[in-house]
Enzyme design. Structure first.
Site, mmCIF file in Angstrom:
data_model
loop_
_atom_site.group_PDB
_atom_site.id
_atom_site.type_symbol
_atom_site.label_atom_id
_atom_site.label_comp_id
_atom_site.label_asym_id
_atom_site.label_seq_id
_atom_site.Cartn_x
_atom_site.Cartn_y
_atom_site.Cartn_z
ATOM 1 N N ASN A 180 -28.991 61.261 3.750
ATOM 2 C CA ASN A 180 -27.887 60.730 2.933
ATOM 3 C C ASN A 180 -26.591 60.786 3.724
ATOM 4 O O ASN A 180 -26.452 61.586 4.653
ATOM 5 C CB ASN A 180 -27.742 61.582 1.664
ATOM 6 C CG ASN A 180 -26.654 61.074 0.728
ATOM 7 O OD1 ASN A 180 -26.489 59.862 0.550
ATOM 8 N ND2 ASN A 180 -25.897 61.980 0.137
ATOM 9 N N SER B 253 -20.402 63.516 6.322
ATOM 10 C CA SER B 253 -21.587 64.240 6.811
ATOM 11 C C SER B 253 -22.835 63.400 6.563
ATOM 12 O O SER B 253 -23.003 62.857 5.464
ATOM 13 C CB SER B 253 -21.780 65.550 6.052
ATOM 14 O OG SER B 253 -20.590 66.290 6.002
HETATM 15 C C1 GRF Z 1 -19.871 56.157 0.583
HETATM 16 O O1 GRF Z 1 -18.610 56.758 0.590
HETATM 17 C C2 GRF Z 1 -20.956 57.194 0.759
HETATM 18 O O2 GRF Z 1 -20.576 58.256 1.560
HETATM 19 C C3 GRF Z 1 -21.166 57.672 -0.656
HETATM 20 O O3 GRF Z 1 -21.044 56.517 -1.446
HETATM 21 C C4 GRF Z 1 -20.197 55.581 -0.777
HETATM 22 C C5 GRF Z 1 -20.986 54.314 -0.656
HETATM 23 O O4 GRF Z 1 -20.212 53.278 -0.110
HETATM 24 N N1 GRF Z 1 -22.429 58.370 -0.799
HETATM 25 P P1 GRF Z 1 -20.903 51.926 0.318
HETATM 26 O O5 GRF Z 1 -21.682 51.426 -0.896
HETATM 27 O O6 GRF Z 1 -21.795 52.209 1.487
HETATM 28 O O7 GRF Z 1 -19.763 51.010 0.669
#
Ligand code: GRF
Length: 279
Positions: A110, A139
């Site tokens: 993730n 991260s």
């Molecule tokens: C990102 O900030 C990611 O870290 C978090 O959700 C957001 C998703 O953004 N888990 P995107 O859909 O990739 O633009």
């Protein structure tokens, strides 16, 4: 060498997905996206997948409301068709059960917008500012049953500026996310990093590899269109997203949110009017 196959799971915008799609266009990138799965039909990221010719599937979590096991069974069935080596969550807003994770043991990662273990969960940018943090970042980590708790594969950080707002911080961290996810997946595909029993193991060549990567100019990617594959699926809640269907569901969603906004404005106006009459 066999291509390292990944699945990308999304729920929304899909900017991290786009960074991965762009990275995969480079012939020297060691992985390819075999499938994109969204739990929301209106996710904008589905359009990005369709445009890139990548199979885009919807496993609609709203259909499985109150039936997490059913949702995950459908997700497993969908993912298994594509025989992926790694499942990359990119803004996927569902917590996966221990059963799901043990089915794909050591194959789920993730990206999270904070320097874990700081600020697990949501609203990380506002919380970092409130806490007076000096540094912030993102991260890439192994997914384990505890939310945002798995071992860290890679982090990227920046200094918080005095005039930063949650939005400005989100924007700058997102840029780091795009670089971090691509680098982490490259490292895993090339076996510089392996995941064993939820632990991250770095090869002896890992440090040299990361140093070389960070020295590379950012935009030296060559263009290559990924292969288009056809997949048919007859289940009503798990289905491929066609360009038309994606556009249609996004239009419907926009229409719905516009309607909800107008309804809220009209209700407020009526309430103000009533209050005015009464007083
Ligand atoms: C990102 O900030 C990611 O870290 C978090 O959700 C957001 C998703 O953004 N888990 P995107 O859909 O990739 O633009």
């Amino acid at each position: 060498m066999q291509t390292f196959k990944i699945a990308v799971l999304i729920s929304g915008r899909g900017s991290n997905l786009q960074a991965l799609i762009d990275a995969c266009k480079s012939p020297d990138f060691p992985a390819k996206i075999s499938v994109v799965v969204s739990n929301k039909p209106e996710a904008a990221g589905l359009g990005r997948a369709v445009e890139a010719g990548i199979p885009a599937m919807i496993v609609d979590s709203a259909f499985f409301k109150g039936n997490k096991a059913g949702f995950e069974a459908s997700l497993i069935q969908t993912l298994e068709q594509f025989e992926v080596d790694l499942i990359c969550l990119a803004g996927f807003m569902r917590i996966l059960s221990p059963e799901f994770l043990s089915h794909f043991q050591d194959r789920v990662i993730n990206i999270h917008p904070s320097l874990l273990p700081e600020f697990k969960g949501l609203d990380t940018h506002a919380r970092a500012l409130e806490a007076g943090a000096r540094k912030h970042g993102c991260s890439v980590h192994v997914v384990t049953p505890g939310m945002d708790e798995g071992e860290i594969i890679l982090q990227k950080s920046l200094k918080i500026l005095p005039n930063d707002t949650p939005d400005s911080l989100a924007e700058r961290v997102l840029e780091l996310e795009h670089e971090a996810y691509v680098q982490a997946i490259r490292a895993i595909a090339l076996k510089h990093v392996t995941i064993q029993n939820s632990c991250v193991i770095r090869s002896k060549t890992h440090n040299a590899f990361i140093t070389k990567l960070t020295r590379q100019p950012k935009n030296n990617r060559e263009m290559r269109m990924p292969n288009t594959q056809e997949h048919s699926h007859s289940q009503p809640v798990t289905y491929p997203a066609s360009a038309e269907a994606v556009q249609e569901s996004q239009e419907m969603w926009n229409w719905f949110t516009r309607l909800a906004t107008y309804a809220a404005i009209a209700t407020t106006a009526v309430l103000v009017f009533i209050a005015f009459i009464i007083t």
